[in-house]
Each structure stands twice: as C-alpha cells, then as structure tokens.
Write a protein that holds these residues in place. Sequence first.
Motif, PDB file in Angstrom:
ATOM      1  N   ALA A 140     -19.316 -75.880 -48.153  1.00  0.00           N
ATOM      2  CA  ALA A 140     -18.185 -75.246 -48.841  1.00  0.00           C
ATOM      3  C   ALA A 140     -18.581 -73.932 -49.509  1.00  0.00           C
ATOM      4  O   ALA A 140     -17.745 -73.304 -50.170  1.00  0.00           O
ATOM      5  N   GLY A 141     -19.825 -73.519 -49.356  1.00  0.00           N
ATOM      6  CA  GLY A 141     -20.265 -72.232 -49.868  1.00  0.00           C
ATOM      7  C   GLY A 141     -20.826 -72.231 -51.264  1.00  0.00           C
ATOM      8  O   GLY A 141     -21.032 -71.165 -51.858  1.00  0.00           O
ATOM      9  N   HIS A 142     -21.114 -73.413 -51.830  1.00  0.00           N
ATOM     10  CA  HIS A 142     -21.653 -73.479 -53.189  1.00  0.00           C
ATOM     11  C   HIS A 142     -23.182 -73.432 -53.157  1.00  0.00           C
ATOM     12  O   HIS A 142     -23.813 -74.288 -52.521  1.00  0.00           O
ATOM     13  N   PRO A 143     -23.817 -72.483 -53.834  1.00  0.00           N
ATOM     14  CA  PRO A 143     -25.268 -72.561 -54.000  1.00  0.00           C
ATOM     15  C   PRO A 143     -25.626 -73.826 -54.774  1.00  0.00           C
ATOM     16  O   PRO A 143     -24.935 -74.191 -55.737  1.00  0.00           O
ATOM     17  N   VAL A 144     -26.669 -74.510 -54.360  1.00  0.00           N
ATOM     18  CA  VAL A 144     -27.061 -75.775 -54.970  1.00  0.00           C
ATOM     19  C   VAL A 144     -28.424 -75.619 -55.633  1.00  0.00           C
ATOM     20  O   VAL A 144     -29.365 -75.107 -55.028  1.00  0.00           O
ATOM     21  N   HIS A 145     -28.504 -76.080 -56.855  1.00  0.00           N
ATOM     22  CA  HIS A 145     -29.758 -76.100 -57.593  1.00  0.00           C
ATOM     23  C   HIS A 145     -30.202 -77.552 -57.720  1.00  0.00           C
ATOM     24  O   HIS A 145     -29.395 -78.430 -58.003  1.00  0.00           O
ATOM     25  N   ARG A 146     -31.472 -77.798 -57.480  1.00  0.00           N
ATOM     26  CA  ARG A 146     -31.973 -79.168 -57.448  1.00  0.00           C
ATOM     27  C   ARG A 146     -32.807 -79.498 -58.685  1.00  0.00           C
ATOM     28  O   ARG A 146     -33.571 -78.674 -59.175  1.00  0.00           O
ATOM     29  N   VAL A 147     -32.655 -80.728 -59.142  1.00  0.00           N
ATOM     30  CA  VAL A 147     -33.591 -81.330 -60.085  1.00  0.00           C
ATOM     31  C   VAL A 147     -34.255 -82.473 -59.332  1.00  0.00           C
ATOM     32  O   VAL A 147     -33.570 -83.384 -58.860  1.00  0.00           O
TER      33      VAL A 147
END
Length: 480
Positions: free
Chosen positions: A241-248
């Motif tokens: 959907a085009g959302h940048p994802v940040h991971r923990v």
Amino acid sequence: MTRSFSRGVGPVHGPSLTVGVGASRGVDTGEVLALIDAALAEAGRTRPEVARLATLDTRLDEPALRAAAAELGVPLAGFGAAALALVPVPNPSDRTLAAVGTPGVAEAAALLGAGGGLLVPKRASARATVAVAVEPDLRHHGDAEVGAPGLVDLAVNVRTGTPPRWLRDHLADTLLGLAAYPEQSAARAAVAARHGRPVEEVLLTAGAAEAFVLLARVLTPRRVVVVHPQFTEPEAALRDAGHPVHRVLLTAGDGFRLRPDAVPEDADLVVIGNPTNPTSVLHPAADLTALARPGRTLVVDEAFMDTAPGEPESLAGLRELPGQVVVLRSLTKTWGLAGLRIGYVLGPAALIAGLGAAQPLWPVSTPALAAAEICSTPAAVAEADRAARTCAEHRAHLLKGLAGVPGVRVHGVPAASFVLVELPGAAAVRERLRAAGFAVRRGDTFPGLGPDWLRIAVRDPATTDRFLAALSRLAPGPRA
C-alpha cells in the motif's frame, strides 16, 4: 534486550539488499564504492538491488559513507554499538570490539538492516569492510513446505483432525442456501456477544489476511512500526500500500519478549502478534496496553490467542484504551478453516465502519458466516479451550523431547500451537527431515531470524515421537 531500529522499507518486490559498511575515519569514497561493487559481484547482485547502506551510528557523519549512499541513491542507516553487539556474526573481531564496542560492524549492520541473511561474508580493504544481506521473502508461508504427498505436516499451524464433524455438518447444511446473497447480521451479533462488544465494533473478513490489507489501505499513518519476528503478511500488505515500514526486532537472547519502550514514541501505527508467530511467545496484556496512546493505532494480531488456555492476555474485550486498539482474530487455526477464509476485526466503531466501506459487497461467503456464528457460541468456545489445554500438554511433550536433542535451543516460553527452535545448519536439517517424511517451517523468511531457525507445529505425542526420532538422527549437534 530488544533490538530496536528505524528504517524505511520499499515495495515488496523492489530493492531488497542492505549493504553493511564498517569504515575508519578518513576513508576514501572510491575505496568504499569499490568494495561494495566487489561484494555485490560476489553475491551475483547489482547496485539497483541495494535498498540501503547501514553502519555504526557514530559513522553516519563520515563523508565517504554519505557520498557512497548518495552515489547509490539510497539512505544511510545507523545502529548503536549495543544493538550491533547483539547480532551473532560469522567473523567477530576482538579488535573491532575494543575499538567501537561491537565485534562486528559490516555484517551486523547488514543483518539488522535487512532482517534476513548474509549473501556473502564480509570483504575488507585497508580502511573499510563491507557485507551484503538480503530481505526475507515475506510472501513465503508454511503451506509452501507441504507440497509433496505423504509428508507429515509440522509446517502449518492448523489443528489436525479439523474441522470437527459437527462443524462440517453445519457447513454442509448451508449449501442449500447458496442461491441467496450472504447476510451478516447473525454472525456479527454472535462474534460481538462472544467478546462483549457492540456489533458496530465487529467487522467480518475473508480471513485475517484481508484485514491486514484493509488496514493498510484505509489508514494513513506517518510512521509505521512492525514488531518482528512475526507473521509477515501485515508488513507485506503495508508495503504494497506504499507505507514505509520501520521494524523493531525482538531478540532470542531476551526470549523474544516485548519491551514497550523499544517502540518509537512517534509511531502512530504499531503492529504486533500475540501469541506471536513464529516465536510462540505470549506477551503480557500489560505490555501491550502500555503501547496504546492517543493518536496511535495499535494492531494486535490474535490469530493464535485461542490456542492459549483461557486466553489470559487477550485485548479482545478491552474497549476503553487510549487511541485506536484493533484486535484481529482468525477461525483458521483451531477449527481447520484455512480454505474457508473467515476472520474478524474488533475495534472502534468509526474505524470498523471505514474498513467495512473499503470491502467489496458481500465479502464473506454464507458458509464462512455460518462458521463465524457457530464457532462463537459458548459451547464452541468451551471446546476450543479444551483443545487449547490438550495442545499445551502436547507442547510440553514436544519441548521435553527437544531438550534431549543436542544442538537444539528453544528461546523464551512457547505458549501457542507451535515452537520455534534454533539449531546449527537448520536449513540442511529441514531438507533431510523432508526426505525422511516430515515437513517443518523454515525460519529464515521471518525478519530477525536466519537459516538456523525452524518452526515446528505441535502434534499428538505419537507423531511428535516419530519426528523427534528423525530429528535426533538428522540434526548435526552443537557447534564446536
């Protein structure tokens, strides 16, 4: 300790490599780029496949690294020495540990940045080191492991012997009504009653996977955080959907436990599983509610919650938490309905209405609605709880057996219908088990894990004993 870091991730099928770089002060840009090109060539990859460079956070101001990132057209990410030191690397250096506080920079930064595995060992020049790691395949799921006939399925977490006869008969009876369009009122009311919520706070979906897609399409977050290792579909849907994802990333050394303070304060969409797939860890409800706050949407994937007796840490019935708290449920695992596609979302009425508006007409079939209704009755909930208690006994039997297999390690306290194990050479062991008739789930497609991990479904003791005998023969034992 929880491994926490922030990084934007592009489309699922876009650039997938993280290049980790360790560098001395004053290194030349040409030296760094030449080393990167050599490592990419060794891996059979090219510059357009690079998604980011990653290094020690104290090197983010190094001109050569900034110039190299600009040349490649990618961001430069930095990680603290403490976070890098938690990452096992193939080529640790006592000299590097003494100098910067971690035994590996290039390899650890590459692994942290990608969440997958190294493609090539680190390469070194006079003043720099480089390693290349690849993103895991977020679209790989356990059903892909069970392709050949005759395999004992320990890869898919659906309870065996399901659906039960009474449920099969009930679903069969719905076939006489397939000429009519599906009508959801009774099913929504049953699910709402099961969790003590108004019907306006229930959305029925074609499995939990549809719910992830709906959330990704409807929500407009500024900063998305997905807590890993966990089921990969939420991140895949968000990225599509085009959302940048940040991971923990939660770590094995910490038993894969959630530390609420590891989630960045400015995250306005947080996604976590409970119990988490594939770690099987059940996070305390208090740790999850600590993540709820005004302006944030907290999504808790409880697809496996009904495999925990009594569902003690569920948020499904909590309605007064700050912000938007969304709980996803699935009927797939306990009732054996993966092919029927039925799940549901619990959350604030306004959000539920928005998600519903994004669905097509008649999104859930008549048989699936019938399943949602009958599986929400008190009798069905009681049966599911009995199944969860049996599963706990069978899981204890599996864990006891695994403790006797040299080289196998279980981290944390498993609480669901599967167990995650670490063992040397797990990728090769998985193939040998397959040849011996057992399918298990590879772990390297989950961000934060690697090739030394396997997920094993809980089965009855007789099946487990046959599997343990095969594993004992085929596992290589502990590394020297």
